[in-house]
Design an enzyme around this catalytic site. Structure first.
Site, mmCIF file in Angstrom:
data_model
loop_
_atom_site.group_PDB
_atom_site.id
_atom_site.type_symbol
_atom_site.label_atom_id
_atom_site.label_comp_id
_atom_site.label_asym_id
_atom_site.label_seq_id
_atom_site.Cartn_x
_atom_site.Cartn_y
_atom_site.Cartn_z
ATOM 1 N N ARG A 1 -60.341 7.370 -47.249
ATOM 2 C CA ARG A 1 -60.236 6.018 -47.812
ATOM 3 C C ARG A 1 -60.015 6.175 -49.311
ATOM 4 N NH1 ARG A 1 -65.663 3.143 -48.084
ATOM 5 N NH2 ARG A 1 -65.490 3.948 -50.194
ATOM 6 N N HIS B 1 -64.540 0.410 -50.372
ATOM 7 C CA HIS B 1 -64.610 -0.196 -49.041
ATOM 8 C C HIS B 1 -63.773 -1.477 -49.004
ATOM 9 C CE1 HIS B 1 -65.971 -1.676 -45.260
ATOM 10 N NE2 HIS B 1 -66.399 -2.781 -45.831
ATOM 11 N N TYR C 1 -69.278 6.354 -56.072
ATOM 12 C CA TYR C 1 -70.045 7.354 -55.320
ATOM 13 C C TYR C 1 -69.146 8.407 -54.654
ATOM 14 C CZ TYR C 1 -68.568 3.796 -51.995
ATOM 15 O OH TYR C 1 -67.809 2.909 -51.280
HETATM 16 C C1 LIG Z 1 -72.059 -4.949 -36.591
HETATM 17 C C2 LIG Z 1 -71.646 -4.849 -38.028
HETATM 18 N N1 LIG Z 1 -72.467 -4.259 -38.939
HETATM 19 C C3 LIG Z 1 -72.112 -4.173 -40.245
HETATM 20 C C4 LIG Z 1 -70.888 -4.683 -40.665
HETATM 21 C C5 LIG Z 1 -70.499 -4.619 -42.148
HETATM 22 N N2 LIG Z 1 -69.471 -3.585 -42.334
HETATM 23 C C6 LIG Z 1 -68.158 -3.911 -42.292
HETATM 24 S S1 LIG Z 1 -67.169 -2.564 -42.442
HETATM 25 C C7 LIG Z 1 -68.524 -1.530 -42.600
HETATM 26 C C8 LIG Z 1 -68.323 -0.044 -42.754
HETATM 27 C C9 LIG Z 1 -67.324 0.462 -41.760
HETATM 28 O O1 LIG Z 1 -67.123 1.838 -41.917
HETATM 29 P P1 LIG Z 1 -66.143 2.585 -40.940
HETATM 30 O O2 LIG Z 1 -66.417 2.239 -39.541
HETATM 31 O O3 LIG Z 1 -66.176 4.009 -41.319
HETATM 32 O O4 LIG Z 1 -64.703 1.942 -41.305
HETATM 33 P P2 LIG Z 1 -63.944 1.990 -42.722
HETATM 34 O O5 LIG Z 1 -64.284 0.708 -43.431
HETATM 35 O O6 LIG Z 1 -64.375 3.191 -43.449
HETATM 36 O O7 LIG Z 1 -62.488 2.025 -42.389
HETATM 37 C C10 LIG Z 1 -69.705 -2.239 -42.520
HETATM 38 C C11 LIG Z 1 -71.052 -1.647 -42.619
HETATM 39 C C12 LIG Z 1 -70.063 -5.301 -39.690
HETATM 40 N N3 LIG Z 1 -68.859 -5.787 -39.988
HETATM 41 N N4 LIG Z 1 -70.451 -5.347 -38.394
#
Ligand SMILES: Cc1ncc(C[n+]2csc(CCOP(=O)(O)OP(=O)(O)O)c2C)c(N)n1
Ligand SMILES: [Mg+2]
Length: 323
Positions: free
Chosen positions: A243, A247, A255
């Site tokens: 990434r 985020h 970080y």
């Molecule tokens: C059930 C749930 N918990 C928390 C979130 C908040 N949230 C959205 S994206 C994310 C991190 C996702 O990380 P990853 O799966 O590695 O995908 P990336 O964003 O790195 O592509 C979080 C914690 C959410 N959308 N749904």
């Protein structure tokens, strides 16, 4: 680069979808920084080869359920930049009619796209349901969905893969391992460095692919899709990438070690494919510059049209509310 056979025309198509995604992304980030965006903005930088390479491997009747970093898949499957910018800007012309000013919720069943379900990993069981409907109806179609490295630690990921394996569902699951889930690095949320290894627990194929190599992503996805179509059941693909920004756009990602980003920047999927295409005599810098220019015109035009289009009529606020 892999050795699957793509025509030069197809290779230029792949390049166009990647550069369109990149130009869209850069403009989306700029809009947000200028205060013209409305909702959340999740940069796609670094993910272009995964969303484009995977979506390119599907037939038109197959169903795709992208996640929040799969803009390339939405574009390739036919949602126009104007409709997506309309969504980001909360316009009535947006995919969700101005209800979800985001890259979430951009489904269009006419294009066999299930919009991203913002609760992480919920697209997986929904895609499994879609895949099972194909089995029940005896249709030679496949469902493909994506999740993140963070998503792959959630219960639904395991429950879906387990049932998909037992039912031999025509389902392909791609984990976009971009090393971080928000601010959590991979090694703080799982011991195994390879998410594809989980596949062994469900007795299905688990494949690791370089997520910054669009032809490699296309090749492994194509193989998994054809296996599923022929009754061979599900596949778990782990596409390793990085990434490259925070985020979402509000996150400066302080970080993330700078050296890590620099190492991945040197493997940028768009630049890498550009170099590959030129070094192998498939095209030259002039033609690539023309394609980039075409993408820029398409995106600039889409933004202008989306910004000029009206916000939703307040009288429609309850449309689509069922309870
Ligand atoms: C059930 C749930 N918990 C928390 C979130 C908040 N949230 C959205 S994206 C994310 C991190 C996702 O990380 P990853 O799966 O590695 O995908 P990336 O964003 O790195 O592509 C979080 C914690 C959410 N959308 N749904
Ligand atoms: Mg992640």
């Amino acid at each position: 680069m892999s050795t699957i056979s793509l025509t030069n025309e197809q290779r230029l198509e792949l390049y166009y979808w990647m550069i369109l995604t990149r130009v869209f992304d850069e403009n989306m980030v700029a809009l947000w920084k200028q205060g013209r965006g409305v909702g959340g903005t999740f940069s796609q930088r670094g993910h272009e080869a995964i969303s484009v390479g995977a979506a390119y491997a599907l037939g038109p009747d197959d169903v795709i359920a992208p996640m929040h970093r799969d803009l390339g898949a939405y574009l390739l499957r036919g949602i126009t930049p104007q409709r997506i910018f309309g969504n980001l800007l909360g316009r009535a012309s947006g995919v969700s009619g101005g209800r979800d000013a985001n890259l979430h919720g951009m489904g269009d069943l006419n294009l066999n796209i299930i919009g991203f379900i913002s609760h992480l990993t919920h697209s997986l069981p929904v895609s499994l349901g879609v895949a099972m409907s194909f089995l029940y109806r005896n249709e030679a179609r496949v469902a493909l969905t994506f999740t993140g490295d963070g998503g792959s630690s959630a219960g639904l990921f395991h429950e879906t893969l387990n049932m998909a394996a037992v039912w031999n569902a025509p389902l392909v699951v791609i984990v976009e391992n971009n090393q971080y889930a928000y601010s959590t690095p991979l090694n703080q949320q799982m011991k195994s460095p390879n998410i594809a290894d989980h596949a062994a627990a469900y007795a299905i194929p688990g494949v690791i692919v370089d997520g910054n190599d669009v032809e490699a992503v296309y090749a492994v996805t194509r193989e998994a899709v054809e296996r599923a179509r022929q009754g061979g059941g599900p596949t778990l693909i782990e596409a390793k990438t990085m990434r490259m920004l925070g985020h979402a756009i509000h996150d400066g990602a302080e970080y993330v070690p700078r050296e890590l980003l620099a190492a991945w920047e040197a493997r940028d999927p768009v630049q890498r494919y550009r170099t590959f295409l030129c070094e192998n005599g498939i095209t030259d810098e002039d033609e690539l510059a023309e394609l980039t220019q075409r993408a820029e015109v398409e995106i600039t035009d889409a933004i202008a049209r989306a910004e000029a289009s009206p916000l939703p009529d307040p009288a429609t606020v309850l449309d689509g509310v069922y309870a």
